[in-house]
Design an enzyme around this catalytic site. Sequence first.
Site, PDB file in Angstrom:
ATOM      1  N   ALA A 125       9.970  -6.828  17.661  1.00  0.00           N
ATOM      2  CA  ALA A 125      10.925  -6.573  16.573  1.00  0.00           C
ATOM      3  C   ALA A 125      11.239  -7.860  15.819  1.00  0.00           C
ATOM      4  CB  ALA A 125      12.195  -5.950  17.149  1.00  0.00           C
ATOM      5  N   GLY A 132      11.428  -8.206   5.497  1.00  0.00           N
ATOM      6  CA  GLY A 132      10.544  -8.590   6.593  1.00  0.00           C
ATOM      7  C   GLY A 132       9.577  -9.690   6.208  1.00  0.00           C
ATOM      8  N   ILE A 158      10.248  -0.720  13.299  1.00  0.00           N
ATOM      9  CA  ILE A 158       9.641  -1.272  14.503  1.00  0.00           C
ATOM     10  C   ILE A 158       8.733  -0.217  15.146  1.00  0.00           C
ATOM     11  CG2 ILE A 158      10.100  -2.360  16.744  1.00  0.00           C
ATOM     12  CD1 ILE A 158      11.052  -3.905  14.106  1.00  0.00           C
ATOM     13  N   GLU A 246      -2.183 -11.347  14.865  1.00  0.00           N
ATOM     14  CA  GLU A 246      -1.640 -10.100  14.308  1.00  0.00           C
ATOM     15  C   GLU A 246      -2.391  -9.715  13.037  1.00  0.00           C
ATOM     16  OE1 GLU A 246       2.925 -11.065  15.624  1.00  0.00           O
ATOM     17  OE2 GLU A 246       2.619  -9.979  13.767  1.00  0.00           O
ATOM     18  N   GLN A 283     -24.749   8.877 -12.005  1.00  0.00           N
ATOM     19  CA  GLN A 283     -24.825   7.408 -11.945  1.00  0.00           C
ATOM     20  C   GLN A 283     -23.420   6.800 -11.794  1.00  0.00           C
ATOM     21  OE1 GLN A 283     -26.063   5.021 -15.392  1.00  0.00           O
ATOM     22  NE2 GLN A 283     -27.698   4.236 -14.110  1.00  0.00           N
ATOM     23  N   LEU A 341     -13.088  11.409  -6.022  1.00  0.00           N
ATOM     24  CA  LEU A 341     -14.401  12.060  -5.934  1.00  0.00           C
ATOM     25  C   LEU A 341     -14.324  13.404  -5.196  1.00  0.00           C
ATOM     26  CD1 LEU A 341     -16.486   8.826  -5.282  1.00  0.00           C
ATOM     27  CD2 LEU A 341     -16.500  10.209  -7.368  1.00  0.00           C
TER      28      LEU A 341
END
Length: 387
Positions: A125, A132, A158, A246, A283, A341
Site C-alpha cells: 500500500a 499516487g 490497493i 515493479e 490494404q 476492426l
Amino acid sequence: MFKRTLFEQDHEILRHQVADFLDAQVVPDHASWAASRKAPRAIWQQAGAAGLLCRTIPQEYGGHGGDFRQSVVIIEEIAKRRLCGILTFLQSDIVAPYLHRLGSDHQRQEYLPGLCSGQRIGAVALTEPQGGSDLHQISCQAESDGDEIILTGQKTHISNGSEADIIIVAARSAGARGTSGQAESFDMVLVEAGTEGLLRSRIDKTGMPALDTSHLRFDGCRIPKGNLLGASGMGFFYLVSFLSIERLVLAIYAQAMMEALLKETVKLCNMRKSAHGSTLDYQATQFRLADLYSDAIANRSFVDSCIADHVAGRLDNRNACIAKLRSTELLGRVAAAKLQLSGARGFCADSAEEATRDVVDSAVQTVWGGSSEVMRNVIGSSLVNIL
Ligand SMILES: Cc1cc2nc3c(=O)[nH]c(=O)nc-3n(C[C@H](O)[C@H](O)[C@H](O)COP(=O)(O)OP(=O)(O)OC[C@H]3O[C@@H](n4cnc5c(N)ncnc54)[C@H](O)[C@@H]3O)c2cc1C
C-alpha cells in the site's frame, strides 16, 4: 510470434503446467469473479499447490529457489488469458521479495511460507487519495510509542487490499515533513489482517473488475515494532529500489496481453468475410496490423533484454520505465485496433469478439505502477546522462 532465446526446457515445462492450471481452475470461473469483484481465497492455495507462487523465494521459506524467468512464464500465461483475479506477480515478485530482502529472520520465517503456499495473501500500500504518482506526498503517519507504532492515514486502489492477510504500508515517520528538498523519512510497516483500527472497503472498478482493489483506513492502528520492515526511516530508499522490478513485471504483463490481442485481431479479421475475401485482405487493415506487429516484435526484443538484465542483476531503472511505457501504450493501441476492426460486434458483451473490455483493461495499465507521464519524467530527466 517471435523466436525467443530467453528460456530453457524447464521453463517450457513449467509453462505447460501453468497453462493447464489456469485453463482448468481459473478461466472457467473468471467471469463470476469479475461479477463479485474478487477471486475466492481458495484459488490462492490452489495456485500455491500447483507451483504458481513465489518461484524465486528460497526453498527454506517454502519457495522454489528458481530464477526470475520462472516468474516471467507465470505472468505471461496469466496475461495471455487476460486474467486479473489472481495477479501472482504482486505476491511472488513484489510482496515476497520485499519480505525476503528487507525482513528479519523472524519475519521471513513467519510470513514467507504462507505467501509461498497461498495460505496468506499479500498487498503493498503506497497510493493515497491525494495522489499516487508523487511518493513525496505520502501523508500516512507512523508514530513511535514505546514498543509500538501508531499508524494513521489512508491508502487507496490497493490490489488484494480487502483480502490481504499482510499489507506492507509505506508511512511517513513521525515528525518527517514532505517538503521537497528535505530528506524524506519513511517506514515500511507490516500490517496484519484483524489489526484494530484497520478498515477496508472494496472499490467498484470498470477495468479489471475481478481484481480486488480496495480503500484502506488506518485509524490509530497499534502495530508492534517487530513489524517494521527494514530500518526505520529508510522506507523511501526501499521504495525506490523496488520500482524497477515493479515496472518490469507490469511491462511483461502488458506485452504478453498485447501479443495475445494482436493474434486475436488478425484471426478475427481473417474470419470476417467481405466482398473480396476477408477484412484482412484490405490494404488499410494490413497496414494498421503491420505497424502494430512491427512495434510488438521490436518491443518484445526490448522487454526480453530487460528480463535478461534483471536475471543478471543489472536492470536499469530507465530501461524498466521504457519497457513499461512502451508495452502499456502499445497494448492500448492494439486494444483500440481490435475494437475498431471488430465492427459492431466489438461492443457486444455476448459476442466472441467483445473488445471493449480489453480497451478498459488496457487503459488501467498506463496508470497503475506509475502513469505514462511519470515514466516519461524519469526517462526524460535521465537523458543528460547519455551525452
Ligand atoms: C487496478 C489498479 C491497481 C492498483 N494497485 C495498487 C497497489 O497494489 N498498491 C498501490 O500502492 N497502488 C496501486 N494502484 C494505484 C496506482 O499505482 C496509482 O493509480 C498510480 O500511481 C497513479 O496515481 P493516481 O491514480 O493517484 O493518479 P495521480 O497521481 O492523481 O495522477 C493522475 C494523472 O495526472 C498526471 N500526472 C501525475 N503526475 C504527473 C507528473 N509528474 N507529470 C505529468 N503528469 C502527471 C498523469 O496523467 C496521471 O495519470 C493501483 C491502481 C489501479 C488502477
